[in-house]
Structure formats: C-alpha cells, structure tokens
Design a protein around this motif. Structure first.
Motif, PDB file in Angstrom:
ATOM      1  N   LEU A 152       0.805  -1.229   0.000  1.00  0.00           N
ATOM      2  CA  LEU A 152       0.000   0.000   0.000  1.00  0.00           C
ATOM      3  C   LEU A 152       0.831   1.268   0.000  1.00  0.00           C
ATOM      4  O   LEU A 152       0.438   2.273  -0.581  1.00  0.00           O
ATOM      5  CB  LEU A 152      -0.933   0.016   1.220  1.00  0.00           C
ATOM      6  N   ASP A 153       1.990   1.228   0.673  1.00  0.00           N
ATOM      7  CA  ASP A 153       2.789   2.455   0.809  1.00  0.00           C
ATOM      8  C   ASP A 153       3.520   2.843  -0.476  1.00  0.00           C
ATOM      9  O   ASP A 153       3.942   3.980  -0.623  1.00  0.00           O
ATOM     10  CB  ASP A 153       3.821   2.292   1.940  1.00  0.00           C
ATOM     11  N   ARG A 154       3.670   1.880  -1.404  1.00  0.00           N
ATOM     12  CA  ARG A 154       4.515   2.175  -2.581  1.00  0.00           C
ATOM     13  C   ARG A 154       3.795   1.970  -3.909  1.00  0.00           C
ATOM     14  O   ARG A 154       4.404   2.154  -4.962  1.00  0.00           O
ATOM     15  CB  ARG A 154       5.782   1.304  -2.535  1.00  0.00           C
ATOM     16  N   THR A 155       2.509   1.587  -3.879  1.00  0.00           N
ATOM     17  CA  THR A 155       1.857   1.298  -5.152  1.00  0.00           C
ATOM     18  C   THR A 155       1.369   2.575  -5.837  1.00  0.00           C
ATOM     19  O   THR A 155       1.156   3.601  -5.183  1.00  0.00           O
ATOM     20  CB  THR A 155       0.687   0.303  -4.969  1.00  0.00           C
ATOM     21  N   ASP A 156       1.209   2.494  -7.176  1.00  0.00           N
ATOM     22  CA  ASP A 156       0.696   3.626  -7.956  1.00  0.00           C
ATOM     23  C   ASP A 156      -0.745   3.400  -8.383  1.00  0.00           C
ATOM     24  O   ASP A 156      -1.393   4.322  -8.881  1.00  0.00           O
ATOM     25  CB  ASP A 156       1.543   3.805  -9.240  1.00  0.00           C
ATOM     26  N   HIS A 157      -1.217   2.157  -8.243  1.00  0.00           N
ATOM     27  CA  HIS A 157      -2.533   1.826  -8.789  1.00  0.00           C
ATOM     28  C   HIS A 157      -3.079   0.636  -8.002  1.00  0.00           C
ATOM     29  O   HIS A 157      -2.434  -0.409  -7.939  1.00  0.00           O
ATOM     30  CB  HIS A 157      -2.369   1.447 -10.277  1.00  0.00           C
ATOM     31  N   LEU A 158      -4.234   0.816  -7.367  1.00  0.00           N
ATOM     32  CA  LEU A 158      -4.826  -0.268  -6.578  1.00  0.00           C
ATOM     33  C   LEU A 158      -6.220  -0.570  -7.105  1.00  0.00           C
ATOM     34  O   LEU A 158      -7.074   0.302  -7.155  1.00  0.00           O
ATOM     35  CB  LEU A 158      -4.902   0.131  -5.100  1.00  0.00           C
ATOM     36  N   LEU A 159      -6.403  -1.830  -7.527  1.00  0.00           N
ATOM     37  CA  LEU A 159      -7.723  -2.303  -7.951  1.00  0.00           C
ATOM     38  C   LEU A 159      -8.260  -3.163  -6.808  1.00  0.00           C
ATOM     39  O   LEU A 159      -7.684  -4.191  -6.472  1.00  0.00           O
ATOM     40  CB  LEU A 159      -7.614  -3.116  -9.246  1.00  0.00           C
ATOM     41  N   LEU A 160      -9.352  -2.705  -6.208  1.00  0.00           N
ATOM     42  CA  LEU A 160      -9.849  -3.305  -4.968  1.00  0.00           C
ATOM     43  C   LEU A 160     -11.249  -3.875  -5.218  1.00  0.00           C
ATOM     44  O   LEU A 160     -12.138  -3.164  -5.672  1.00  0.00           O
ATOM     45  CB  LEU A 160      -9.884  -2.170  -3.946  1.00  0.00           C
ATOM     46  N   LEU A 161     -11.438  -5.173  -4.945  1.00  0.00           N
ATOM     47  CA  LEU A 161     -12.734  -5.820  -5.196  1.00  0.00           C
ATOM     48  C   LEU A 161     -13.322  -6.396  -3.911  1.00  0.00           C
ATOM     49  O   LEU A 161     -12.614  -7.065  -3.157  1.00  0.00           O
ATOM     50  CB  LEU A 161     -12.587  -6.978  -6.198  1.00  0.00           C
ATOM     51  N   GLY A 162     -14.607  -6.162  -3.701  1.00  0.00           N
ATOM     52  CA  GLY A 162     -15.314  -6.803  -2.582  1.00  0.00           C
ATOM     53  C   GLY A 162     -14.688  -6.532  -1.236  1.00  0.00           C
ATOM     54  O   GLY A 162     -14.739  -7.371  -0.347  1.00  0.00           O
TER      55      GLY A 162
ATOM     56  N   GLY B 191     -21.407 -11.245  -7.165  1.00  0.00           N
ATOM     57  CA  GLY B 191     -21.108 -12.626  -7.518  1.00  0.00           C
ATOM     58  C   GLY B 191     -20.426 -12.795  -8.862  1.00  0.00           C
ATOM     59  O   GLY B 191     -20.091 -13.908  -9.253  1.00  0.00           O
ATOM     60  N   THR B 192     -20.205 -11.674  -9.573  1.00  0.00           N
ATOM     61  CA  THR B 192     -19.612 -11.794 -10.917  1.00  0.00           C
ATOM     62  C   THR B 192     -18.163 -11.296 -10.974  1.00  0.00           C
ATOM     63  O   THR B 192     -17.624 -11.092 -12.053  1.00  0.00           O
ATOM     64  CB  THR B 192     -20.457 -11.029 -11.964  1.00  0.00           C
ATOM     65  N   ASP B 193     -17.531 -11.135  -9.810  1.00  0.00           N
ATOM     66  CA  ASP B 193     -16.128 -10.668  -9.785  1.00  0.00           C
ATOM     67  C   ASP B 193     -15.223 -11.560 -10.627  1.00  0.00           C
ATOM     68  O   ASP B 193     -14.330 -11.067 -11.317  1.00  0.00           O
ATOM     69  CB  ASP B 193     -15.587 -10.650  -8.348  1.00  0.00           C
ATOM     70  N   ALA B 194     -15.430 -12.875 -10.535  1.00  0.00           N
ATOM     71  CA  ALA B 194     -14.555 -13.795 -11.270  1.00  0.00           C
ATOM     72  C   ALA B 194     -14.678 -13.567 -12.780  1.00  0.00           C
ATOM     73  O   ALA B 194     -13.690 -13.661 -13.511  1.00  0.00           O
ATOM     74  CB  ALA B 194     -14.881 -15.250 -10.923  1.00  0.00           C
ATOM     75  N   LEU B 195     -15.892 -13.258 -13.257  1.00  0.00           N
ATOM     76  CA  LEU B 195     -16.079 -12.982 -14.686  1.00  0.00           C
ATOM     77  C   LEU B 195     -15.338 -11.708 -15.086  1.00  0.00           C
ATOM     78  O   LEU B 195     -14.672 -11.666 -16.124  1.00  0.00           O
ATOM     79  CB  LEU B 195     -17.573 -12.849 -15.018  1.00  0.00           C
ATOM     80  N   LEU B 196     -15.443 -10.671 -14.270  1.00  0.00           N
ATOM     81  CA  LEU B 196     -14.727  -9.423 -14.564  1.00  0.00           C
ATOM     82  C   LEU B 196     -13.216  -9.672 -14.597  1.00  0.00           C
ATOM     83  O   LEU B 196     -12.523  -9.238 -15.523  1.00  0.00           O
ATOM     84  CB  LEU B 196     -15.065  -8.370 -13.505  1.00  0.00           C
TER      85      LEU B 196
END
Length: 781
Positions: A164-174, A227-232
């Motif tokens: 978290l301290d060094r990332t430029d892009h975070l994709l967060l699900l659920g 319930g469709t996170d896996a499809l995405l």
C-alpha cells in the motif's frame, strides 16, 4: 490519594480487528478507563478506530462470564475450574474411546486469531485429538484465498498483500477497508494509506455493488452485479493476453502454465461478460490497460469476492492479474510478508505442494481444504446417525449459530449432542448449548502477540505486549484453559498445564537440532531449552519461535538464523531487513546489534521493532511440487467451465449482499453500548427504484425470503446500493432465549444467514455463499 492520582498507563496491541493498532490504556485500579492510539507504536503510529477507543468498555463488560458454567439437571450453573475440567474429561474421553476421535468436532471462531493462546494451542489440541472434523470461520470468509494460494504457490499461507505504501494503482474488489480496517492485509490506518496513494498521484479503483465509504474515496467506482467478480477478472486477464500486455517480467522463469491459461481464458472477452457483470466492455478494456501501464499496481480482493459461488476462481484470478502485469513480488505490487515467527527461509526448490480433498465429509462428501470441512456441514454431521457421527463439539470462541448458514437447524443439532464444551467469554447463541463453558479473562489481563496478522502485514514488524492488568484471582489465563483442555482430551486430565508447553518446546527443539539447515543443528536441545526466557509457557514458546525465526539470534549461532537462511533467500532482502532494524525513518528503528531477535530484545522495545518494507521472496517462498508458480493448476482448470456456463445465466431479479460497520466485527461486539449505536444498524438497504417497484417505504418493514427461510426487517432506502441488490450486515440475530448479552438482546436485529440452507458453497474451498444469493422482498402490511 485522589482517584485520579491512582491512574497509570500501559501498552496493549488492540485485538478487535486485523489492523492490530498499538494502544495506550489508562488504568485505574484494575479497570481500563481509557484507550488512545500509541503514537510511538512502530506500526500504527497513533492510529485508532472506534473499536479500539471502546477497549475499556468491552474489557469491563458486566455480561462477560467470570466463572465456568457446568450443566446440571439441564441448567448451566456456576462451578469451580476443577469441577469444570472434571466434567470436560468425563464428557469427552469416554466418547473418544468408544467412537474414535472423529466423534468429536472442533469449531474455531474468528477471535482465536486475535489472541495469543488462540494461535498456540488449537494446533496442539488437533494433533492430540486427531479428528478429521475441523470447522473454522475460514469457510465463512477467507478459505478461497488459502486454496488459490496453495494451488499457485504450494502453501496455503503464502498470501501476497498489496504494498500500500509504494503502489501507484490499486484495484480493490469486494473489500471496504474504510469500515473493516482491512483483512488478509494487516495495515494500521488503511484509510490513511488509501488517501496517501491518491495524494501521490496514484489511482484507486473500487469494484463493489455498494457505494461504500471506500468507494466514495476512489477515483473510479464500478457498481458490479454481485457474484460476478470472477467474470470481470477473467475478462481483464483475457484483455492482457489479447492485447499482448501480459508480461510477468522477472517472474517469467518461475511460471508454468501460461499458454494453457491463455487458451482457457479466451472465451471471457469483455463483450461476453459485460451483461453478466453489468459493466460496459470498453470500461473493462480500459481498466486492464491502465493496470498493465501503471509503474506499479496491485489487485486486492476480499470478502465480497470470496463468499460467492466462484470464490476460489476470483481469488486465483486476483493473483493471476498480479503475475501477468509483473506486479507480484515486486515493490509497489503484491508481496509476501516475512513474519518474525515464520520459519527461517529455506533454499528454493520443489516442496510438498498443496492437495485438496485428501478426505471428504461423511454425509455430503465435501472435500477437505487445508484440513478443514465446510462450516455449513456441521449440522448434518451431528444429525445423521451412523459410523463417524459427530457426538461432541469443542467450540473455541465460535458462534456458528449466527455466523454459519441456517442457524436454526444448527441450534437444534447442538442441543442433541452428547457433549459440548465452549471456550467463550459470553453466553451467546452457540455457547448456551454447551455442557461446560470455560470463560477466558478480558484482553487487558492477557499478553498479546499477533501470530496470524504479522504474516499478512504490509510492513514487516514485531510487537509484543504483556498483560496490562494482573490476572484476577478467580480467573484462569486463556493459555492455561486451552492447555488443560488439551490434557483432558488426551487422557492426561489432572497433569500440570505447563506440561503442554514443555512438550511443544521439546519436540520443536528436537526437530531443529536434527535439521541440517537450522542454526542450532547438532546442538543439545536441553541446553537450548535452558536458555529460553519468559515468565510463562507461551512466552517461552514465543522466545523459541523468534530465536529460530528469520530475524532470530539462532541461540547465539554465528550471525544468527539470518546467515543460516541466507543460502535460500535473496541476500538483499535479508540485508534490507537488517538495516531497517538498526535504524530507519519515523524514529522506528532500533539497534539490533549482532544478536538478532529474542523475547528479551523484543521486551526492550515496548513499542515494537520495525523490520523494514516487504521484499521480494520468489522463488524461495514457492513450495509447489515443481518449485514454480503453477498458474493453471488442475483443480482450477476443472472448475473453470462452471464459470463459463455462468456467461449464459440470467441474472436474478434481486440478490443480497452483506456489509461491514466500523463499530462491529462479526457477532462478538454487539454487547458494547458505544459500538451498538449510531449508524451501526441492522437494516435492509434498498435502492429507491427497487423500493418503488416493490412498494417498500423507508423505515417500514419488509419480509425477506430465500432458500433457507424468511424474516422481517426494517427498510432503509438509499442510493448507496445499486439496483437489483439489497444489503444486510452480518452477525446479528441476538434474540434467542438463554443468552446473557443484555445490550445485544435489546436491539437484536435479524440473522442474515438464516436465509440460507447451507447448500450453496464454492466447490473448491467449501466456503458458504453468503453474498450475491437470490432473495424475494415484499412489504409487510
């Protein structure tokens, strides 16, 4: 002396969620009268949330049991500790001797990972008992992550966390860390870290059917169909392959199965999944491109993407995306923590691998995962007669009547057991069925070390706090309660509880001195045992683990465990840790000297020792049979067609999802007045359009019906939940007779899991589908 003069302060790591913040407690006599964040804590630096602030109230809850309860003439009555353990031995041993160890089921609840004893003794209990009937909160929560990590990396506990301290892009699900404070990602002040990410020009993308507090903070919020996170995730993976953006970078030489994965994922185009996910195809392509283009990115998914029909596939695809974008195991991506009590790193090379389904449950033939069977299967295993029937339950800090599907059925099943023992501070919806209840002391009277959460920490660190308040005379320490339970189960009732710790220490040292890679190889185990410090058995065991761990002093071996391990780990990583222990920014550092870590050294640093940022650990962390990352393992390949079939499914008109509250953690904090107030309410959130269509009015009552039952609940009309979705928090339903939780019972709410019959499970992990299941909702006149 005035009342105020008597006040003193003591440090305590907060045990009320996964953030593990350092607290400074104010204590008057033996009462905790205040709690604030410890500004000098090397990890949390003063951060505190409402749960931590209410530590004193929870600690001093008058409804906490003080003495054991034993059932006599059908009624639970107060008893002495000796009477209670006599009853446990008399209740369990004859059943084990007559029907074998599988006649006893063990149920472990979430609070076990928040106590020192809860980490140290259940493994010993299970080894002693040898039952295959183990059920834990993991199959209501995180088991899909353990299974996907086991299959990919060869170890169910090799779980990468976002840097978290060094990332430029975070994709967060659920995940909703502004309310949950994070999960399987130990970060004090997760909200502050997300705000810092945005301040430094990074991007936060949140995928959630609700506009949560976390989603409101995001640069982009995608209100996906539940319930469709896996499809995405599959579509994002497909775009990376199709547009030639997949580039594992330095991991290339460590990855197997790339071509097979590319082929298998081909059907999951953005156009194919768009309707099911309710996210436009062009948006999906953009997300994939931005993920691939970011200098450093991480994908992180939690409860919402785990407790669904395709939970293991979703968790697998989270790491597939981290691997394909070259972000796994690199700074700013997703990295594997190295905790102070982990085993010292070994040379890289093939391991034992991870197997699923080594045995199956008796009634429905559910495969085991990580040695556990689905929590949803307990009731049928108790009810169904025949060989292997569960006749007794040992329940440690668990409340499955509320936390598992179909609590009414389980409640009835528990009432029919030959014997049940519950270790719990409360007489709750589950422990009220026990024959013996053994209450542990409040947290202020317990020592604390986070064995579980340092292994998922976003920064390597080590902290330990001794009890802030001395143990009261009429109480037993939780470690002694669990040690005596081990003895009662093992046919050694009446032996000294310290014998359990001595046995563990002896067997650990015997293995260590026989291991050529150990820093104590060839030494005398008795001489080593004599060197252990600590006032208690658990402290001696902690000292042992620290000294043999990756930062340990190796019992004075030249250079400590570090040098012994260096062969198998990247030198830079170890040296990086060494430097940061010797001194680092934020005043976190400390002089480690040449001696390495031990309990004594840790006690000399009451605010903890910072062990530095996370470092690359591949290939050393891999324990698969090939010694490589197995990107497309067979169980995943076999389950993928099920996800493909979902492309043609018609979406249910209305599905239900859970939600977290900052003032609540599952079912065990609703008895604290401060926490059971304000916005922490058990309401059914409904979108205005759905409310109008269904004839629902804000504040009125609705009836919710699903597979397992129905109940009535107050309606809250809000546009923070998307259309086609309703939301209820979990852990409520405190309305059963025979409990002793006055505050919780005064505003009981409804138990969302009562809507489920337990038949909906993620097949690979046995995790209950608690999110995204179809419901019907109608107004109650």
């Amino acid at each position: 002396m005035s009342h105020h003069d008597a006040a003193r302060t003591a440090l305590r790591i907060c045990p009320l969620c996964e953030a593990t913040c350092g607290l400074t407690l104010t204590i008057e006599g033996s009462r905790v009268t205040g709690a604030r964040g410890d500004r000098d804590d090397v990890f949390s630096q003063g951060f505190i949330c409402p749960k931590g602030a209410s530590f004193g109230e929870l600690d001093g809850d008058p409804d906490r049991l003080r003495t054991p309860l034993v059932r006599k003439d059908g009624r639970l009555q107060e008893a002495s500790w000796d009477e209670a353990f006599d009853a446990v031995a008399a209740g369990l041993r004859p059943l084990i001797e007559q029907y074998g160890p599988n006649a006893v089921g063990v149920v472990l609840g979430n609070p076990n990972v928040h106590t020192m004893a809860g980490a140290l003794y259940p493994p010993v209990l299970l080894t002693t008992l040898r039952t295959r009937n183990l059920f834990t909160a993991s199959t209501l929560d995180q088991m899909p992550k353990h299974v996907s990590s086991g299959l990919l990396f060869g170890s169910a506990v090799a779980i990468p966390v976002p840097d978290l301290d060094r990332t430029d892009h975070l994709l967060l699900l659920g995940a909703n860390p502004l309310e949950s404070n994070g999960s399987l990602c130990t970060a004090a002040d997760f909200p502050g870290k997300l705000k810092a990410l945005r301040r430094r020009g990074g991007k936060l993308v949140v995928v959630d059917p609700r506009r949560t507090r976390t989603a409101k903070l995001a640069d982009q919020h995608l209100a996906i169909r539940p319930g469709t996170d896996a499809l995405l995730l599959a579509a994002l993976t497909q775009v990376l392959f199709e547009e030639k953006l997949a580039d594992p970078g330095r991991l290339d030489e460590h990855v197997d199965g790339l071509d097979e994965l590319r082929e298998a994922i081909r059907p999951f185009t953005p156009e194919a999944v768009a309707e099911a996910c309710d996210i436009p195809a062009d948006k999906i392509r953009t997300i994939a491109r931005e993920l691939a283009a970011a200098p450093a990115a991480a994908v992180y998914g939690r409860i919402g993407s785990s407790t669904v029909e395709y939970g293991t596939l979703a968790n697998w695809l989270v790491d597939v995306l981290n691997i394909l974008t070259g972000n796994l195991d690199r700074p700013g991506g997703a990295l594997f923590p190295l905790a102070a009590t982990d085993r010292a790193p070994r040379p890289a090379g093939p391991g034992k691998g991870f197997l699923l389904g080594r045995w199956h449950s008796r009634v429905s033939a559910h495969p085991e995962a990580k040695g556990e069977l689905p929590m949803a299967a307990i009731a049928e295993e108790i009810e169904t007669p025949g060989e292997g029937q569960i006749r007794a339950i040992i329940s440690l800090a668990a409340n499955p009547v509320l936390s598992a599907p179909d609590g009414n059925r389980l409640d009835t099943a528990l009432a029919g057991l030959d014997f049940m023992v519950s270790v719990d501070p409360y007489l709750n919806e589950t422990s009220r069925r026990a024959h013996v209840v053994l209450p542990p002391p409040p947290p202020s009277q317990s020592a604390h070390y986070d064995f579980a959460f340092t292994a998922f920490s976003v920064r390597n660190q080590v902290r330990y706090t001794r009890p802030a308040v001395p143990l009261e005379e009429d109480r037993l320490d939780e470690s002694e309660i669990l040690a005596r339970l081990v003895l009662a189960v093992g046919g050694m009732h009446g032996a000294e509880p310290s014998a359990v710790d001595a046995m563990v220490i002896d067997s650990t040292l015997a293995k260590a001195v026989a291991d050529p890679l150990s820093p104590v190889h060839g030494r005398d185990p008795k001489e080593l045992a004599a060197q252990l410090t600590g006032r208690t058995g658990p402290e001696r065991r902690l000292d042992l683990m620290l000294r043999l761990g990756p930062y340990g002093d190796g019992f004075g071996a030249q250079g400590g465990a570090h040098d012994a391990a260096r062969e198998g780990a990247r030198e830079g990583a170890r040296e990086g840790a060494q430097e940061s222990v010797q001194g680092s920014a934020h005043g976190r550092g400390t002089d480690r000297g040449a001696h390495g870590l031990s309990l004594e050294r840790l006690l000399a640093h009451p605010h903890g020792i910072d062990l530095g940022p996370l470092e690359s650990r591949i290939p050393q962390v891999l324990k698969t049979r090939s010694g490589r990352i197995e990107l497309f393992p067979e169980p995943i390949a076999a389950d993928l067609p099920r996800l493909r079939r979902a492309l043609g499914d018609r979406a249910a008109a209305l599905v239900l999802v859970g939600r977290r509250h900052l003032r609540s953690n599952n079912s065990w904090m609703h008895n604290v007045p401060t926490l059971n107030s304000g916005t922490n309410r058990c309401t059914l959130q409904v979108h205005p359009e759905d409310a109008a269509r269904l004839g629902l009015v804000d504040g009125a009552t609705a009836r919710v019906t699903a597979d397992g039952g129905a109940f009535d609940v107050p309606v809250e009309v809000t546009d923070t939940v998307r259309t086609g979705v309703v939301s209820l928090p979990h852990g409520w339903g405190h309305d059963r007779p025979g409990t002793r939780m006055k505050v919780a019972a005064a505003s009981p709410g409804v138990n969302v899991n009562q809507l489920l019959d337990g038949s909906r499970l993620d097949p690979l992990s046995g995790t209950a589908v608690l999110n995204g299941f179809p419901v019907e909702v109608a107004p109650v006149d």
